[in-house]
Design a protein around this motif. Structure first.
Motif, PDB file in Angstrom:
ATOM      1  N   GLN A 194     -10.437 -11.774  -3.162  1.00 20.93           N
ATOM      2  CA  GLN A 194      -9.214 -11.010  -3.414  1.00 20.93           C
ATOM      3  C   GLN A 194      -8.326 -10.978  -2.176  1.00 20.93           C
ATOM      4  OE1 GLN A 194     -10.828  -7.283  -4.752  1.00 20.93           O
ATOM      5  NE2 GLN A 194     -10.703  -7.872  -6.905  1.00 20.93           N
ATOM      6  N   ALA A 195      -8.945 -10.852  -1.008  1.00 22.21           N
ATOM      7  CA  ALA A 195      -8.175 -10.845   0.237  1.00 22.21           C
ATOM      8  C   ALA A 195      -7.474 -12.179   0.441  1.00 22.21           C
ATOM      9  CB  ALA A 195      -9.082 -10.521   1.417  1.00 22.21           C
ATOM     10  N   LYS A 248      -6.578 -14.300  -1.844  1.00 23.15           N
ATOM     11  CA  LYS A 248      -5.499 -14.394  -2.827  1.00 23.15           C
ATOM     12  C   LYS A 248      -4.277 -13.614  -2.352  1.00 23.15           C
ATOM     13  CE  LYS A 248      -4.375 -13.613  -7.656  1.00 23.15           C
ATOM     14  NZ  LYS A 248      -4.772 -13.092  -8.943  1.00 23.15           N
ATOM     15  N   ARG A 249      -4.517 -12.429  -1.799  1.00 20.79           N
ATOM     16  CA  ARG A 249      -3.409 -11.609  -1.306  1.00 20.79           C
ATOM     17  C   ARG A 249      -2.734 -12.284  -0.107  1.00 20.79           C
ATOM     18  NH1 ARG A 249       1.072  -9.286  -1.891  1.00 20.79           N
ATOM     19  NH2 ARG A 249       1.521  -7.668  -0.370  1.00 20.79           N
ATOM     20  N   GLU A 288      -0.434 -14.802  -1.407  1.00 20.94           N
ATOM     21  CA  GLU A 288       0.762 -14.161  -1.952  1.00 20.94           C
ATOM     22  C   GLU A 288       1.729 -13.782  -0.836  1.00 20.94           C
ATOM     23  OE1 GLU A 288      -0.776 -10.811  -4.101  1.00 20.94           O
ATOM     24  OE2 GLU A 288      -1.483 -12.031  -5.776  1.00 20.94           O
ATOM     25  N   ILE A 289       1.179 -13.240   0.242  1.00 19.20           N
ATOM     26  CA  ILE A 289       2.017 -12.835   1.371  1.00 19.20           C
ATOM     27  C   ILE A 289       2.695 -14.052   1.987  1.00 19.20           C
ATOM     28  CG2 ILE A 289       1.980 -11.881   3.718  1.00 19.20           C
ATOM     29  CD1 ILE A 289      -0.245  -9.961   2.696  1.00 19.20           C
ATOM     30  N   GLU A 300       0.007  -6.541   7.167  1.00 13.86           N
ATOM     31  CA  GLU A 300      -0.995  -6.577   6.099  1.00 13.86           C
ATOM     32  C   GLU A 300      -1.806  -7.869   6.158  1.00 13.86           C
ATOM     33  OE1 GLU A 300      -1.456  -6.480   1.223  1.00 13.86           O
ATOM     34  OE2 GLU A 300       0.557  -6.282   2.092  1.00 13.86           O
ATOM     35  N   ALA A 301      -1.106  -8.982   6.328  1.00 16.50           N
ATOM     36  CA  ALA A 301      -1.789 -10.277   6.397  1.00 16.50           C
ATOM     37  C   ALA A 301      -2.730 -10.322   7.599  1.00 16.50           C
ATOM     38  CB  ALA A 301      -0.774 -11.410   6.477  1.00 16.50           C
ATOM     39  N   LEU A 333      -5.841  -8.406   6.798  1.00 19.58           N
ATOM     40  CA  LEU A 333      -6.665  -9.149   5.842  1.00 19.58           C
ATOM     41  C   LEU A 333      -7.387 -10.314   6.514  1.00 19.58           C
ATOM     42  CD1 LEU A 333      -4.232  -9.173   2.799  1.00 19.58           C
ATOM     43  CD2 LEU A 333      -6.449  -8.011   2.909  1.00 19.58           C
TER      44      LEU A 333
END
Length: 65
Positions: A11-12, A14-15, A18-19, A39-40, A43
């Motif tokens: 999930q991380a 994938k995020r 996205e970022i 955030e990135a 992660l």
């Protein structure tokens, strides 16, 4: 004791993807860019730690045999 949600590497990742996609767009303001980069960064650090922990677990499993 604080209850933490289990960390999902998949999930991380994938995020993070996205970022990256959002960062590649030119229509972001500087404040939004700063939030996304922070955030990135968090992660990525968590993913690196998860990989180190997994490597340690695997190494220990083979040492026991």
């Amino acid at each position: 004791m604080e209850h933490q949600t289990p960390f999902s590497y998949d999930q991380a990742m994938k995020r993070i993807e996205e970022i990256i996609s959002q960062l590649e767009q030119d229509d972001r303001g500087i404040d939004e860019l700063a939030v996304l980069v922070k955030e990135a960064s968090t992660l990525v650090k968590n993913c690196k730690q998860k990989l180190r922990d997994t490597e340690d677990t695997i190494s220990k499993a083979f040492e026991e045999d």
